[in-house]
Design a protein around this motif. Structure first.
Motif, PDB file in Angstrom:
ATOM      1  N   SER A  19      -4.998  39.983   2.230  1.00  0.00           N
ATOM      2  CA  SER A  19      -6.431  39.351   1.974  1.00  0.00           C
ATOM      3  C   SER A  19      -7.244  39.678   3.351  1.00  0.00           C
ATOM      4  O   SER A  19      -8.148  40.130   3.176  1.00  0.00           O
ATOM      5  CB  SER A  19      -6.462  37.936   1.509  1.00  0.00           C
ATOM      6  OG  SER A  19      -6.004  37.864   0.182  1.00  0.00           O
ATOM      7  N   CYS A  23      -9.992  42.232   3.875  1.00  0.00           N
ATOM      8  CA  CYS A  23     -11.709  41.840   4.311  1.00  0.00           C
ATOM      9  C   CYS A  23     -11.981  42.538   5.467  1.00  0.00           C
ATOM     10  O   CYS A  23     -13.100  43.127   5.846  1.00  0.00           O
ATOM     11  CB  CYS A  23     -11.498  40.269   4.634  1.00  0.00           C
ATOM     12  SG  CYS A  23     -11.493  39.209   3.376  1.00  0.00           S
ATOM     13  N   HIS A  26     -13.047  46.032   4.368  1.00  0.00           N
ATOM     14  CA  HIS A  26     -14.442  45.794   4.005  1.00  0.00           C
ATOM     15  C   HIS A  26     -15.503  45.966   5.065  1.00  0.00           C
ATOM     16  O   HIS A  26     -16.391  46.519   5.005  1.00  0.00           O
ATOM     17  CB  HIS A  26     -14.560  44.595   3.057  1.00  0.00           C
ATOM     18  CG  HIS A  26     -15.822  44.425   2.406  1.00  0.00           C
ATOM     19  ND1 HIS A  26     -16.235  44.964   1.361  1.00  0.00           N
ATOM     20  CD2 HIS A  26     -16.718  43.698   3.150  1.00  0.00           C
ATOM     21  CE1 HIS A  26     -17.644  44.514   1.279  1.00  0.00           C
ATOM     22  NE2 HIS A  26     -17.933  43.410   2.313  1.00  0.00           N
ATOM     23  N   LEU A  98     -10.823  34.465   9.702  1.00  0.00           N
ATOM     24  CA  LEU A  98     -11.159  35.887   9.716  1.00  0.00           C
ATOM     25  C   LEU A  98     -11.823  35.999  11.188  1.00  0.00           C
ATOM     26  O   LEU A  98     -11.780  37.211  11.636  1.00  0.00           O
ATOM     27  CB  LEU A  98     -12.248  36.149   8.537  1.00  0.00           C
ATOM     28  CG  LEU A  98     -12.778  37.585   8.444  1.00  0.00           C
ATOM     29  CD1 LEU A  98     -11.534  38.598   8.317  1.00  0.00           C
ATOM     30  CD2 LEU A  98     -13.502  37.753   7.333  1.00  0.00           C
TER      31      LEU A  98
END
Length: 133
Positions: A19, A23, A26, A98
């Protein structure tokens, strides 16, 4: 001048690392080089994973070392990561978020000790209480 970058290895509970990579792609529009995700399954044999991860470390280390990012201190991924630490060459940070990963990617041209400081600061500084006014 050495243009090598610090390799980054994510060792986390499955599917968290994947995941994070989604991200990153993206946000950045591509998957950065010298970044490997290694998911840890609930039924893992830690000794077998260590052998696999030693191979991954060799792939990632271009001479500037490797930073391991893991999710939860004290859990299986972090315990496996801890066994891979080679002070000054392979360092490890737990509590991956993140902003930490983005900062690691942004500053990985820096020496490993400086990168560790930048990533720790970025992770802590990104935790903010947002108020309505």
């Amino acid at each position: 001048m050495n243009h090598n970058i610090v390799g980054i290895l994510i060792i986390s509970h499955e599917p968290l690392g994947a995941s994070f990579l989604d991200c990153i792609e993206h946000i950045l529009g591509e998957q950065p080089r010298m970044l490997i995700n290694h998911p840890i399954l609930p039924t893992v044999d830690p000794d077998a994973e260590i052998l696999k991860l030693q191979t991954a470390l060799k792939q990632l280390d271009q001479g500037n070392g490797v930073l391991i990012l893991t999710d939860l201190f004290g859990a299986t991924p972090a315990n496996i990561a801890r066994r891979l630490i080679q002070h000054g060459q392979v360092e490890c940070l737990a509590g991956l978020n993140l902003p930490m990963l983005l900062r690691a990617l942004h500053y990985r041209h820096k020496p490993l000790p400086e990168l560790v400081d930048k990533v720790l600061t970025g992770g802590r500084d990104s935790i903010i209480h947002i108020s309505r006014t």
